[in-house]
Design a protein around this motif. Structure first.
Motif, short mmCIF file in Angstrom:
data_model
loop_
_atom_site.label_atom_id
_atom_site.label_comp_id
_atom_site.label_asym_id
_atom_site.label_seq_id
_atom_site.Cartn_x
_atom_site.Cartn_y
_atom_site.Cartn_z
N SER A 79 28.95 -11.90 -12.37
CA SER A 79 28.83 -13.31 -12.72
C SER A 79 27.48 -13.62 -13.35
CB SER A 79 29.06 -14.19 -11.49
OG SER A 79 27.99 -14.08 -10.57
N THR A 80 26.42 -12.94 -12.92
CA THR A 80 25.10 -13.18 -13.51
C THR A 80 24.99 -12.61 -14.91
OG1 THR A 80 24.24 -11.19 -12.44
CG2 THR A 80 23.92 -13.26 -11.28
N LEU A 81 25.81 -11.61 -15.23
CA LEU A 81 25.81 -11.04 -16.58
C LEU A 81 26.63 -11.86 -17.56
CD1 LEU A 81 26.35 -7.25 -15.74
CD2 LEU A 81 24.25 -8.30 -16.60
N ALA A 82 27.48 -12.75 -17.05
CA ALA A 82 28.47 -13.42 -17.90
C ALA A 82 27.84 -14.21 -19.04
CB ALA A 82 29.35 -14.33 -17.04
N LEU A 132 34.93 -11.91 -15.30
CA LEU A 132 36.08 -12.71 -15.73
C LEU A 132 36.06 -14.09 -15.08
CD1 LEU A 132 38.64 -12.48 -17.48
CD2 LEU A 132 39.86 -11.69 -15.43
N PHE A 133 35.76 -14.12 -13.82
CA PHE A 133 35.70 -15.38 -13.06
C PHE A 133 34.68 -16.33 -13.69
CE2 PHE A 133 34.12 -17.29 -8.82
CZ PHE A 133 34.96 -18.37 -8.94
N ALA A 134 33.47 -15.83 -13.92
CA ALA A 134 32.42 -16.67 -14.50
C ALA A 134 32.74 -17.08 -15.93
CB ALA A 134 31.08 -15.93 -14.44
N LEU A 135 33.29 -16.16 -16.70
CA LEU A 135 33.60 -16.46 -18.10
C LEU A 135 34.64 -17.58 -18.21
CD1 LEU A 135 33.74 -12.85 -19.57
CD2 LEU A 135 32.13 -14.64 -20.23
N ALA A 409 28.64 -19.86 -16.02
CA ALA A 409 28.31 -18.65 -15.28
C ALA A 409 27.42 -18.96 -14.08
CB ALA A 409 27.62 -17.64 -16.20
N SER A 410 26.50 -19.92 -14.23
CA SER A 410 25.61 -20.25 -13.12
C SER A 410 26.39 -20.82 -11.94
CB SER A 410 24.55 -21.26 -13.58
OG SER A 410 25.15 -22.51 -13.91
N ALA A 411 27.41 -21.63 -12.22
CA ALA A 411 28.21 -22.21 -11.15
C ALA A 411 28.94 -21.14 -10.36
CB ALA A 411 29.20 -23.22 -11.73
N THR A 412 29.50 -20.16 -11.06
CA THR A 412 30.21 -19.10 -10.35
C THR A 412 29.26 -18.16 -9.62
OG1 THR A 412 30.29 -17.85 -12.42
CG2 THR A 412 32.23 -19.14 -11.86
N THR A 413 28.07 -17.96 -10.18
CA THR A 413 27.07 -17.15 -9.48
C THR A 413 26.70 -17.81 -8.16
OG1 THR A 413 26.15 -16.24 -11.53
CG2 THR A 413 24.74 -16.18 -9.58
N VAL A 414 26.49 -19.12 -8.19
CA VAL A 414 26.18 -19.86 -6.96
C VAL A 414 27.35 -19.77 -5.99
CG1 VAL A 414 25.80 -22.18 -6.03
CG2 VAL A 414 24.55 -21.44 -8.05
N GLN A 415 28.58 -19.92 -6.48
CA GLN A 415 29.76 -19.88 -5.61
C GLN A 415 29.93 -18.50 -4.97
OE1 GLN A 415 33.44 -21.08 -7.47
NE2 GLN A 415 34.69 -20.44 -5.73
N LEU A 416 29.82 -17.44 -5.77
CA LEU A 416 30.02 -16.09 -5.23
C LEU A 416 28.91 -15.71 -4.26
CD1 LEU A 416 31.24 -14.22 -8.45
CD2 LEU A 416 32.59 -14.73 -6.40
N THR A 417 27.67 -16.06 -4.60
CA THR A 417 26.56 -15.75 -3.70
C THR A 417 26.71 -16.51 -2.39
OG1 THR A 417 25.09 -15.41 -5.61
CG2 THR A 417 24.05 -15.72 -3.47
N ALA A 418 27.09 -17.79 -2.48
CA ALA A 418 27.28 -18.58 -1.26
C ALA A 418 28.43 -18.03 -0.43
CB ALA A 418 27.55 -20.04 -1.63
N THR A 419 29.49 -17.56 -1.09
CA THR A 419 30.62 -16.96 -0.36
C THR A 419 30.18 -15.72 0.40
OG1 THR A 419 32.20 -17.78 -2.00
CG2 THR A 419 32.93 -15.98 -0.58
N ALA A 420 29.42 -14.86 -0.28
CA ALA A 420 28.95 -13.63 0.36
C ALA A 420 28.01 -13.94 1.52
CB ALA A 420 28.24 -12.74 -0.67
#
Length: 468
Positions: A79-82, A132-135, A409-420
């Motif tokens: 997600s951070t690469l997106a 894919l999620f972030a894109l 991409a930033s929104a999904t990075t925040v979401q995935l990091t928060a999930t983990a």
């Protein structure tokens, strides 16, 4: 002659309707973006469902938890690469190669002869799925008109709710047939179709995107934080878990400090500008996601406290995601009172967690107990879902033209990091209390739901602050 306010409002409502989003002009693009998120989300729940059968067949019980951990860590990386990938090759190619990477990782899992080989496949899946999620969130900005963004965000977010039903059902079916590899093989051709047909529906280029550098330092810091807290959470030691959480918090603070002063980060520059609203939105999103990660242990508590079978307990766990989906779809059309909705929606999540604190730990097979637990879970998800499309839309609108590629991409990075992070903290809480000991299972449920009220209250405070 200008239109009257009533006519203008009606025209705006029509332009932002579900019919417009799913109609001939935008339907294929909407299906492609929703499908991308749906494939990633379905893979998450399908893999979790078949893992007991995987271990029974190829061994590797010692590495069981890492099948999820490594997937989440590499998903954050993807997600951070997106943003950089999107700016480099454009929406169409970025989507296509992300989907192909996801298909490759899924195929590796399908043929894995051992747990280490499966972990390699899960890592490749995580990279493709995270990208894919972030894109899919990012491409909304380039492929659809702005008035459609809230509906589009609701649609792609709703795919997680769909996946919580489809993933466990398909994974459980293949496991029941003792053919767990078929669950992975089934996904491969579907992903390939989206990489060809779906990608062709998207714009080839976005000429107004400025090139971005890959944020290697940010990637390293986020990965380190997730690994530290995930590694510590598997123990039953309060000291080890506490040290892991503290160390991860320090790493995340260092990451935020670096984000303020670098052009190669994962958050838009507006996050740290004089208008604090975007920063508050990110905190609200992270807190809501963390609060919702209690769902990880709901199926376990459902079986051991409420006496449900595996399938019924699995669907009990899916109710929170169903609430998220219902909230996203039902409230995505709110426009005039959007700020008030964002500010108050976390109160619904808090109410649901309070219900779970009192009812979730009950060792009762009564239908009323199960239904009350289901109500609490529904309220938790409903609160997150009601605010979610509008929070995502605000991110796109407030990020600024300079950081268009970073916004989604930033929104999904925040979401995935928060999930983990949330999943790891949930694991730490339940392990410390000793949830596998039948005499402590109820205590683990009570502590889990009570402690996760804290991020929900934080979300309410920061969401209310965005109104100013």
């Amino acid at each position: 002659m200008s239109s009257s306010p009533g006519v203008s409002s009606a025209a705006d409502a029509t332009a932002a309707s579900w019919g417009t989003l799913l109609g001939r002009r935008h339907g294929a693009v909407s299906a492609t973006l929703a499908g991308g998120v749906g494939l990633h989300a379905t893979n998450v729940y399908l893999a979790a469902t078949v893992m007991p059968s995987v271990v029974e067949d190829i061994g590797g019980a010692r590495l069981y938890a890492w099948a999820t951990t490594i997937f989440m860590v590499v998903s954050v990386l993807g997600s951070t690469l997106a943003g950089a990938v999107l700016a480099k090759v454009g929406p169409r190619s970025a989507y296509r190669w992300s989907a192909i990477t996801l298909a490759l990782g899924t195929a590796i899992c399908a043929v894995a002869p051992s747990m280490p080989a499966l972990l390699v496949g899960r890592a490749v899946q995580g990279l493709g799925g995270g990208l894919l999620f972030a894109l899919c969130y990012s491409i909304v900005r380039f492929a659809l008109n702005e008035e459609l963004w809230p509906r589009a965000m609701a649609l792609v977010s709703a795919m997680w709710g769909v996946a919580t039903l489809v993933g466990p059902a398909l994974g459980g079916l293949w496991s029941q047939l003792h053919l767990w590899r078929g669950a992975f093989w089934m996904l491969v051709p579907i992903v390939v179709v989206f990489s060809v047909w779906g990608a062709a529906r998207l714009p080839a280029q976005s000429n107004d995107l400025a090139p971005l550098r890959i944020p290697w330092l940010a990637i390293s810091l986020l990965t380190a934080a997730v690994l530290v807290i995930s590694g510590a959470s598997v123990t039953t030691s309060l000291i080890v878990n506490g040290a892991g959480i503290l160390m991860a918090a320090v790493i995340l603070l260092i990451w935020l400090w670096r984000e303020r002063s670098t052009d190669a980060g994962v958050l838009p520059a507006a996050t740290f500008g004089p208008n604090r609203r975007l920063g508050l939105i990110y905190v609200t999103m992270a807190a809501l996601v963390i609060a919702s990660t209690v769902e990880v242990f709901v199926p376990y508590f459902g079986q051991h406290l409420q006496g449900l079978g595996p399938l019924a307990a699995g669907f009990l766990g899916a109710i929170m995601a169903a609430g998220w989906t219902a909230g996203s779809i039902a409230f995505s059309g709110v426009r005039r009172r959007k700020a008030l909705l964002i500010a108050t929606a976390p109160a619904c999540t808090i109410t649901g967690l309070i219900v779970l604190v009192f009812v979730g730990p009950l060792e009762s097979h009564a239908l009323t107990t199960v239904l009350t637990v289901a109500l609490g879970l529904l309220l938790v998800g409903l609160g997150v879902g009601a605010a979610w499309p509008h929070l995502l839309t605000d991110v796109l609108q407030l990020a600024g033209d300079r950081d268009q590629a970073l916004a989604g991409a930033s929104a999904t990075t925040v979401q995935l990091t928060a999930t983990a992070v949330g999943s790891a903290i949930a694991g730490a809480v339940t392990n410390i209390v000793g949830f596998t000991d039948p005499s402590h299972t109820a205590d683990a449920a009570r502590w889990l739901f009570a402690i996760f009220l804290v991020p929900a209250v934080l979300a309410l405070a920061t969401a209310w602050a965005t109104r100013r």
